[in-house]
Design an enzyme around this catalytic site. Structure first.
Site, PDB file in Angstrom:
ATOM      1  N   TYR A  54       0.800  -1.226   0.000  1.00 56.29           N
ATOM      2  CA  TYR A  54       0.000   0.000   0.000  1.00 56.29           C
ATOM      3  C   TYR A  54       0.837   1.281   0.000  1.00 56.29           C
ATOM      4  O   TYR A  54       0.499   2.240  -0.711  1.00 56.29           O
ATOM      5  CB  TYR A  54      -0.999  -0.021   1.156  1.00 56.29           C
ATOM      6  CG  TYR A  54      -2.209  -0.860   0.843  1.00 56.29           C
ATOM      7  CD1 TYR A  54      -3.316  -0.306   0.214  1.00 56.29           C
ATOM      8  CD2 TYR A  54      -2.243  -2.223   1.140  1.00 56.29           C
ATOM      9  CE1 TYR A  54      -4.432  -1.075  -0.101  1.00 56.29           C
ATOM     10  CE2 TYR A  54      -3.350  -2.999   0.828  1.00 56.29           C
ATOM     11  CZ  TYR A  54      -4.427  -2.426   0.210  1.00 56.29           C
ATOM     12  OH  TYR A  54      -5.530  -3.197  -0.111  1.00 56.29           O
ATOM     13  N   GLU A 113      -8.406  -7.274   4.677  1.00 55.14           N
ATOM     14  CA  GLU A 113      -7.581  -8.313   4.053  1.00 55.14           C
ATOM     15  C   GLU A 113      -6.845  -9.148   5.087  1.00 55.14           C
ATOM     16  O   GLU A 113      -6.714 -10.369   4.926  1.00 55.14           O
ATOM     17  CB  GLU A 113      -6.622  -7.658   3.059  1.00 55.14           C
ATOM     18  CG  GLU A 113      -7.343  -7.129   1.825  1.00 55.14           C
ATOM     19  CD  GLU A 113      -6.593  -6.054   1.069  1.00 55.14           C
ATOM     20  OE1 GLU A 113      -5.364  -5.913   1.310  1.00 55.14           O
ATOM     21  OE2 GLU A 113      -7.221  -5.359   0.248  1.00 55.14           O
ATOM     22  N   GLY A 162     -19.889 -18.088 -17.442  1.00 57.25           N
ATOM     23  CA  GLY A 162     -20.461 -17.569 -16.207  1.00 57.25           C
ATOM     24  C   GLY A 162     -21.186 -18.608 -15.380  1.00 57.25           C
ATOM     25  O   GLY A 162     -21.501 -18.369 -14.215  1.00 57.25           O
ATOM     26  N   PRO A 204     -19.418 -20.580 -11.291  1.00 57.23           N
ATOM     27  CA  PRO A 204     -19.731 -20.484  -9.866  1.00 57.23           C
ATOM     28  C   PRO A 204     -21.139 -20.982  -9.549  1.00 57.23           C
ATOM     29  O   PRO A 204     -21.392 -21.485  -8.442  1.00 57.23           O
ATOM     30  CB  PRO A 204     -19.583 -18.988  -9.553  1.00 57.23           C
ATOM     31  CG  PRO A 204     -19.827 -18.321 -10.861  1.00 57.23           C
ATOM     32  CD  PRO A 204     -19.259 -19.244 -11.898  1.00 57.23           C
ATOM     33  N   PHE A 241     -16.990 -10.062 -13.242  1.00 59.76           N
ATOM     34  CA  PHE A 241     -15.853 -10.605 -13.965  1.00 59.76           C
ATOM     35  C   PHE A 241     -14.731  -9.577 -14.039  1.00 59.76           C
ATOM     36  O   PHE A 241     -14.941  -8.388 -13.906  1.00 59.76           O
ATOM     37  CB  PHE A 241     -16.256 -10.962 -15.392  1.00 59.76           C
ATOM     38  CG  PHE A 241     -16.885 -12.315 -15.536  1.00 59.76           C
ATOM     39  CD1 PHE A 241     -16.902 -13.207 -14.490  1.00 59.76           C
ATOM     40  CD2 PHE A 241     -17.461 -12.681 -16.731  1.00 59.76           C
ATOM     41  CE1 PHE A 241     -17.474 -14.456 -14.629  1.00 59.76           C
ATOM     42  CE2 PHE A 241     -18.044 -13.924 -16.900  1.00 59.76           C
ATOM     43  CZ  PHE A 241     -18.049 -14.810 -15.840  1.00 59.76           C
TER      44      PHE A 241
END
Length: 407
Positions: free
Chosen positions: A95, A138, A279, A282, A399
């Site tokens: 960062y 995170e 697609g 998932p 996406f």
């Protein structure tokens, strides 16, 4: 919380960022990769060449500037970004590097008069706030991934135990840990990153692929579309290499599963899965999990393909529909070929339009999961909303690089 003066200065730059954002972010990436070329191994260079990453970052920076008074409004979006980042291995130490080049780019692109020291100081404080939000999200994801049973952090070598052609464009890879260890549980709908060395670029490149099978197996399955060249967009380097070169027995570096587009398993209401092309990957994970866990939730599965040659997993979904009365599957071919059989290979010609939604997809209190090209998902969402479906019941995967897109 940032002070009022800082927030006002940042917010005032939102119109400029909307107008010149792509120019700014293009300069930023060029500058960062020039000074820190090692970061090319983290960022998707295919998206860089196509301009997708620059556009996504410009949208993200402008959105943050607009919502600087209440950044918590962006929390769902930031959570999505955090999942993308952890899957790619972006960590806290990156960062400050990004921040340095972003601030320098603001000055270099806008000029000293439009970007005086006071504005850079304001953006420096704002960036630090944003960085802390993302780092905290995170770190939590990294810890959860590494400490769960079978979990890990970073890259882990997996062996390809099966390579299965699914259509003219899509191939599935079944992956098992090369170390012989266990696999973690994951939520249906999540993805992993894989890493491959691209000789033409002299770089390792990550790509994210949805897990296309249910959790609880002794393998992870990804189903990869080979991206062909289209117009100015070159063919996909990683997908092409996976299709042409990755063989059974080979090793592939894989990240832990991440992603916030997941099946709501705490509900007993109907599920509608709507996909186009690759697609469906998932959504297949969601579908298989529901059926293999014995769920009695009614399921509608709507899938769109151009024609039978590119229709992947046709037999797999057909067998599931024949075996499970709770599942009703409807396949749409936009351009059926002479060899495609109506009533067997597909049920309707054309696209999934509003009439098809009303006939095949509307169920009381259902949750709707959409995955496919961005334009496809937006169209399906608009049709569902026009049919009275609440926005909170519509869930979309995003996406590519546009993780900042909002449902």
């Amino acid at each position: 919380m940032l002070d009022a003066s800082t927030r006002q200065q940042v917010k005032a730059t939102a119109p400029i960022l909307k107008q010149h954002g792509v120019l700014l972010t293009s300069h930023f990436y060029q500058r960062m990769f020039q000074h820190n070329p090692e970061l090319k191994n983290i960022f998707n260079q295919g998206h860089q060449h196509a301009g997708q990453q620059q556009q996504a970052l410009a949208m993200a920076v402008a959105a943050y500037a607009e919502h600087i008074d209440a950044p918590e409004v962006l929390l769902p979006v930031l959570e999505r970004v955090a999942h993308k980042h952890t899957s790619l291995g972006i960590r806290a130490e990156h960062y400050p590097i990004v921040g340095k080049h972003l601030l320098a780019s603001i000055r270099e692109v806008l000029g000293e008069e439009a970007a005086p020291d006071s504005l850079l100081d304001a953006w420096g404080a704002a960036y630090q706030q944003l960085a802390e939000l993302l780092i905290n999200l995170e770190n939590s994801l990294y810890q959860r991934a590494a400490t769960q049973a079978g979990g890990w952090s970073g890259w882990r070598p997996f062996r390809v135990v099966n390579k299965q052609v699914e259509s003219a464009e899509i191939t599935s890879f079944y992956l098992q840990p090369a170390d012989g260890g266990a696999l973690p549980d994951f939520q249906p709908g999540q993805y992993v990153s894989v890493q491959r060395y691209i000789p033409e670029w002299g770089l390792c490149q990550p790509r994210q692929y949805s897990l296309s099978d249910a959790p609880g197996k002794d393998w992870l399955r990804i189903s990869v579309k080979r991206e062909e060249a289209q117009g100015d967009a070159p063919a996909g380097k990683v997908s092409g290499q996976l299709h042409a070169e990755l063989a059974e027995g080979d090793i592939l570096q894989v990240s832990p599963p991440f992603g916030d587009f997941v099946l709501h398993q705490d509900r007993a209401t109907p599920v509608v899965l709507i996909s186009a092309g690759v697609g469906q990957t998932p959504l297949l994970s969601m579908l298989r999990h529901l059926l293999e866990s014995g769920s009695q939730r009614p399921i509608r599965y709507l899938h769109a393909a151009r024609h039978g040659q590119v229709h992947a997993m046709k037999q797999e979904v057909g067998q599931l529909a024949a075996q499970h009365p709770v599942l009703a599957s409807t396949v749409f071919y936009e351009c059926p070929q002479d060899t495609d059989r109506l009533g067997q290979d597909y049920q309707r010609a054309g696209r999934i339009d509003a009439e098809a939604i009303r006939e095949h997809a509307l169920l009381a209190d259902a949750d709707y999961y959409l995955c496919g090209p961005q334009a496809f998902m937006q169209q399906q969402r608009s049709q569902l909303r026009a049919s009275g479906v609440a926005a909170t019941r519509i869930h979309m995967e995003v996406f590519g690089s546009n993780a900042m897109a909002s449902d």
